[in-house]
Design a protein around this motif. Structure first.
Motif, PDB file in Angstrom:
ATOM      1  N   GLY A   1       0.724  -1.300   0.046  1.00 17.82           N
ATOM      2  CA  GLY A   1       0.069   0.126   0.084  1.00 17.82           C
ATOM      3  C   GLY A   1       0.826   1.186   0.145  1.00 17.82           C
ATOM      4  N   VAL A   2       1.986   1.165  -0.661  1.00 16.08           N
ATOM      5  CA  VAL A   2       2.949   2.341  -0.613  1.00 16.08           C
ATOM      6  C   VAL A   2       2.993   2.820  -2.319  1.00 16.08           C
ATOM      7  N   PRO A   3       2.771   4.158  -2.593  1.00 16.41           N
ATOM      8  CA  PRO A   3       2.705   4.688  -3.760  1.00 16.41           C
ATOM      9  C   PRO A   3       4.305   4.934  -4.389  1.00 16.41           C
ATOM     10  N   ILE A   4       5.187   4.816  -3.843  1.00 17.88           N
ATOM     11  CA  ILE A   4       6.629   5.385  -4.349  1.00 17.88           C
ATOM     12  C   ILE A   4       7.741   4.238  -3.818  1.00 17.88           C
TER      13      ILE A   4
ATOM     14  N   ALA B   1      18.408   9.433  -1.840  1.00 15.45           N
ATOM     15  CA  ALA B   1      17.759  10.089  -0.651  1.00 15.45           C
ATOM     16  C   ALA B   1      16.878  11.371  -1.252  1.00 15.45           C
ATOM     17  N   ARG B   2      17.235  12.151  -2.396  1.00 14.37           N
ATOM     18  CA  ARG B   2      16.174  13.084  -2.829  1.00 14.37           C
ATOM     19  C   ARG B   2      14.966  12.598  -3.168  1.00 14.37           C
ATOM     20  N   ILE B   3      14.756  11.293  -3.743  1.00 11.69           N
ATOM     21  CA  ILE B   3      13.664  10.762  -4.052  1.00 11.69           C
ATOM     22  C   ILE B   3      12.919  10.530  -2.802  1.00 11.69           C
TER      23      ILE B   3
ATOM     24  N   GLY C   1       3.833  14.237   0.854  1.00  8.46           N
ATOM     25  CA  GLY C   1       3.008  13.383   1.418  1.00  8.46           C
ATOM     26  C   GLY C   1       2.832  12.078   0.996  1.00  8.46           C
ATOM     27  N   HIS C   2       3.681  11.560   0.165  1.00  6.11           N
ATOM     28  CA  HIS C   2       3.624  10.318  -0.248  1.00  6.11           C
ATOM     29  C   HIS C   2       4.697   9.088   0.470  1.00  6.11           C
ATOM     30  N   GLY C   3       3.959   8.115   0.667  1.00  7.38           N
ATOM     31  CA  GLY C   3       4.741   6.985   1.587  1.00  7.38           C
ATOM     32  C   GLY C   3       5.724   6.368   0.617  1.00  7.38           C
ATOM     33  N   TYR C   4       6.990   5.673   0.950  1.00  5.74           N
ATOM     34  CA  TYR C   4       7.783   5.093  -0.012  1.00  5.74           C
ATOM     35  C   TYR C   4       8.368   3.865   0.751  1.00  5.74           C
ATOM     36  N   ARG C   5       9.066   3.116  -0.227  1.00  2.00           N
ATOM     37  CA  ARG C   5       9.774   2.073   0.311  1.00  2.00           C
ATOM     38  C   ARG C   5      10.945   1.721  -0.590  1.00  2.00           C
ATOM     39  N   ARG C   6      11.969   1.289   0.190  1.00  2.00           N
ATOM     40  CA  ARG C   6      13.285   1.079  -0.548  1.00  2.00           C
ATOM     41  C   ARG C   6      13.243  -0.360  -1.066  1.00  2.00           C
ATOM     42  N   MET C   7      13.646  -0.666  -2.312  1.00  2.83           N
ATOM     43  CA  MET C   7      13.422  -1.945  -2.866  1.00  2.83           C
ATOM     44  C   MET C   7      14.307  -1.994  -4.167  1.00  2.83           C
ATOM     45  N   ALA C   8      14.916  -3.254  -4.473  1.00  2.00           N
ATOM     46  CA  ALA C   8      15.529  -3.462  -5.655  1.00  2.00           C
ATOM     47  C   ALA C   8      14.649  -3.741  -6.927  1.00  2.00           C
TER      48      ALA C   8
ATOM     49  N   GLY D   1       4.069  10.130  -8.858  1.00  2.00           N
ATOM     50  CA  GLY D   1       5.532   9.559  -9.339  1.00  2.00           C
ATOM     51  C   GLY D   1       6.239  10.809  -9.956  1.00  2.00           C
ATOM     52  N   ALA D   2       5.228  11.460 -10.775  1.00  2.00           N
ATOM     53  CA  ALA D   2       5.708  12.630 -11.606  1.00  2.00           C
ATOM     54  C   ALA D   2       5.922  13.913 -10.473  1.00  2.00           C
ATOM     55  N   GLU D   3       5.046  13.856  -9.418  1.00  2.00           N
ATOM     56  CA  GLU D   3       5.351  15.036  -8.448  1.00  2.00           C
ATOM     57  C   GLU D   3       7.089  14.614  -7.689  1.00  2.00           C
ATOM     58  N   VAL D   4       7.155  13.314  -7.367  1.00  2.00           N
ATOM     59  CA  VAL D   4       8.336  13.083  -6.945  1.00  2.00           C
ATOM     60  C   VAL D   4       9.422  13.313  -7.724  1.00  2.00           C
ATOM     61  N   LEU D   5       9.389  12.999  -8.993  1.00  2.00           N
ATOM     62  CA  LEU D   5      10.450  13.313 -10.117  1.00  2.00           C
ATOM     63  C   LEU D   5      10.674  14.887 -10.146  1.00  2.00           C
TER      64      LEU D   5
END
Length: 410
Positions: free
Chosen positions: A202-205, A335-337, A345-352, A395-399
């Motif tokens: 349930g994480v968007p980024i 880190a910037r992402i 206000g978007h949750g994120y997860r580190r992943m390969a 995704g576009a907002e984060v970019l």
């Protein structure tokens, strides 16, 4: 004035681009250097022209749309992905990254923001490898991984040379100049995940740490053609039976050797492929992936041994097409992402990344990173491929946040 993504514009452009090569309910067939990709180029150039982006290309038919910055002598920022699709692809793979990058620079222009340096939207040539093998040709040439001569010599299933198609697309856009090689300050590639992880949690980024290694081979099993009704079974050199033995052994000893291995056999071609003729040749491709390079290399050697052993009495030959070791993306960009996700206000997860992307090769040339958004069920390379409007915009907002944070330097 703040710089903000226009979600309606981005989504509308995604749907409009999906009509180029579109079929059925959501399907897209827009293969590399095809007439459909010509149309996609024309649309991208037209959208770029609306805001003053400068189009250019290179020897590998990568497409660049440049937003001029304040100091044009500085290395440019670059973001994007690819416009080509699989023959039965969907509406988001690759093209989301290109249009997210276009939307980010469009937002800058509409807000009156002139970046400190050039910002380039890129669409790489032949990421998919469905028409010309191997894939990611454009980014490989750009990064110096593969020579342009080798790329130009590749042929599709109809015997059409990639070089001839590169020349054709260049000729179709005579006003688009060819630029010399350059090294960006950094590269960021937004993409749908093509896997189920983000949707499941349930994480968007997704903040992508790197890409697992991949080795692609072409295996040729050579036997002897013969009459199906007269040749004794014990005397046959049947390439199809050799393929059955080899495929079974590969699945057991390579595909199931490690829980993190991903092994696939595809594109099987039989000669002469007639119902009453013993097969004289079978040619197929293997796709082998693993996050650890030593495991990947070991499995590749086992593959070679199995082909040599199980092909008999036929002959077996293995030709390596792609050897792309696993890589790590730039920690500063990662880190910037993450920071841009939090700020929006978007949750994120580190992943390969389990799939390969152009960013793998560009990372050899300059700091690079990737932004993932979820796709429904993890399904990609299929007409049912789906991403939500909300996630596309996120995704576009984060970019955009990453580009604004990076224009001053790394």
């Amino acid at each position: 004035m703040s710089v903000e993504i226009d979600g309606d514009r981005l989504w509308s452009r995604l749907m409009e681009m999906a009509r180029i090569g579109g079929f059925g309910e959501g399907g897209v067939n827009r293969q590399a250097l095809s007439d459909e990709e010509h149309a996609a180029w024309a649309q991208m150039i037209a959208w770029g022209d609306e805001i003053g982006l400068e189009p250019s290309t290179d020897a590998a038919a990568n497409l660049f749309l440049t937003l001029p910055g304040q100091d044009r002598s500085l290395p440019p920022l670059m973001a994007g992905s690819h416009l080509d699709s699989q023959p039965t692809g969907g509406r988001f793979d690759g093209v989301f990254g290109v249009l997210a990058a276009l939307e980010a620079v469009t937002a800058m222009v509409r807000a009156g923001h002139r970046p400190a340096r050039d910002v380039i939207v890129v669409a790489w040539m032949n990421e998919e490898g469905s028409r010309f093998a191997p894939g990611m040709m454009g980014s490989e040439v750009f990064a110096g991984v593969r020579g342009i001569g080798e790329v130009r010599a590749a042929q599709d299933a109809d015997g059409i040379r990639c070089g001839d198609e590169i020349d054709r697309i260049h000729a179709a856009f005579p006003a688009v100049p060819e630029r010399p090689p350059f090294v960006p300050l950094a590269y960021v590639e937004p993409h749908i995940e093509q896997g189920p992880v983000l949707e499941a949690v349930g994480v968007p980024i997704g903040v992508v740490s790197g890409i697992q290694g991949k080795i692609t081979t072409e295996v040729t099993l050579t036997g002897q053609a013969g009459h199906a009704g007269t040749e004794p079974m014990t005397a046959r050199r049947d390439a199809v039976m050799a393929f059955a033995r080899v495929a079974s052994a590969l699945q057991a000893s390579v595909g199931l050797a490690d829980p993190d291995i991903r092994f696939t056999i595809g594109r099987v071609e039989v000669t002469p492929n007639a119902p009453s003729v013993i097969a004289s040749e079978v040619r197929f491709r293997t796709d082998l992936r693993h996050p650890l390079n030593d495991v990947l290399d070991g499995a590749s050697e086992v593959l070679r041994q199995i082909v040599e052993r199980e092909a008999a009495p036929c002959e077996g030959h293995v030709r390596e097409l792609v050897n792309a070791p696993s890589n790590r993306f730039d920690p500063v960009l990662q880190a910037r992402i993450a920071e841009a996700a939090v700020a929006g206000g978007h949750g994120y997860r580190r992943m390969a990344s389990a799939a390969g992307h152009d960013a793998r090769h560009v990372a050899r040339l300059c700091p690079s990173a990737m932004i993932f958004i979820p796709c429904k069920g993890g399904i990609s390379h299929d007409p049912s491929e789906s991403a939500t409007r909300e996630h596309v915009i996120a995704g576009a907002e984060v970019l955009l946040g990453v580009l604004l944070a990076s224009e001053g330097g790394m």
